[in-house]
Design an enzyme around this catalytic site. Sequence first.
Site, PDB file in Angstrom:
ATOM      1  N   CYS A  11       0.618  -1.390  -0.062  1.00 64.45           N
ATOM      2  CA  CYS A  11      -0.178   0.111  -0.218  1.00 64.45           C
ATOM      3  C   CYS A  11       1.175   1.295  -0.290  1.00 64.45           C
ATOM      4  CB  CYS A  11      -0.886  -0.103   1.257  1.00 64.45           C
ATOM      5  SG  CYS A  11      -0.225   0.033   2.830  1.00 64.45           S
ATOM      6  N   CYS A  85      -2.272   1.557  -4.331  1.00 62.50           N
ATOM      7  CA  CYS A  85      -1.601   2.372  -4.471  1.00 62.50           C
ATOM      8  C   CYS A  85      -1.419   2.611  -6.405  1.00 62.50           C
ATOM      9  CB  CYS A  85      -0.698   1.578  -4.307  1.00 62.50           C
ATOM     10  SG  CYS A  85      -0.254  -0.210  -5.123  1.00 62.50           S
ATOM     11  N   CYS A  89       2.424   0.867  -8.431  1.00 57.24           N
ATOM     12  CA  CYS A  89       3.138  -0.328  -7.921  1.00 57.24           C
ATOM     13  C   CYS A  89       3.518  -0.822  -8.917  1.00 57.24           C
ATOM     14  CB  CYS A  89       2.097  -1.243  -7.342  1.00 57.24           C
ATOM     15  SG  CYS A  89       1.441  -0.926  -5.462  1.00 57.24           S
TER      16      CYS A  89
END
Length: 135
Positions: A11, A85, A89
């Site tokens: 996250c 996120c 990512c």
Amino acid sequence: MDAKPSVLFVCIHNAGRSQMAAAYLQHLSAGQIEVRSAGSMPADRVNPAAVEAMREEGIDMAVETPKILTIEAVQASDVVITMGCGDTCPVFPGKRYEDWKLDDPAGQGIEAVRPIRDEIRARIETLIGELLPQH
């Protein structure tokens, strides 16, 4: 002997959701799954409400610290689970990816964090069933 399956939880701040998920997976899999967690912009410390919510479950996260997401962590993991996120990512072919839509516990009190914690636990139990069918 087969290598342990490995899971990376990601996250943004690595302070709440990913920390709770990692703690549950470590605890509930009894170490049969390799667990990592990281954030694209790690916070200074783990969310105190998340620490308290997990303490109620008998899991101590007080010693954990948010970690920066690295490409190596993604490459070393079989399963990558993101939690809000967005595009930060990294994605690698051949990995199993899941995006768990969970409320962000940042700035929330313990009452708001408990249902997030409970949903994470349910998802972790399902994940363990998939990764460790004999469990």
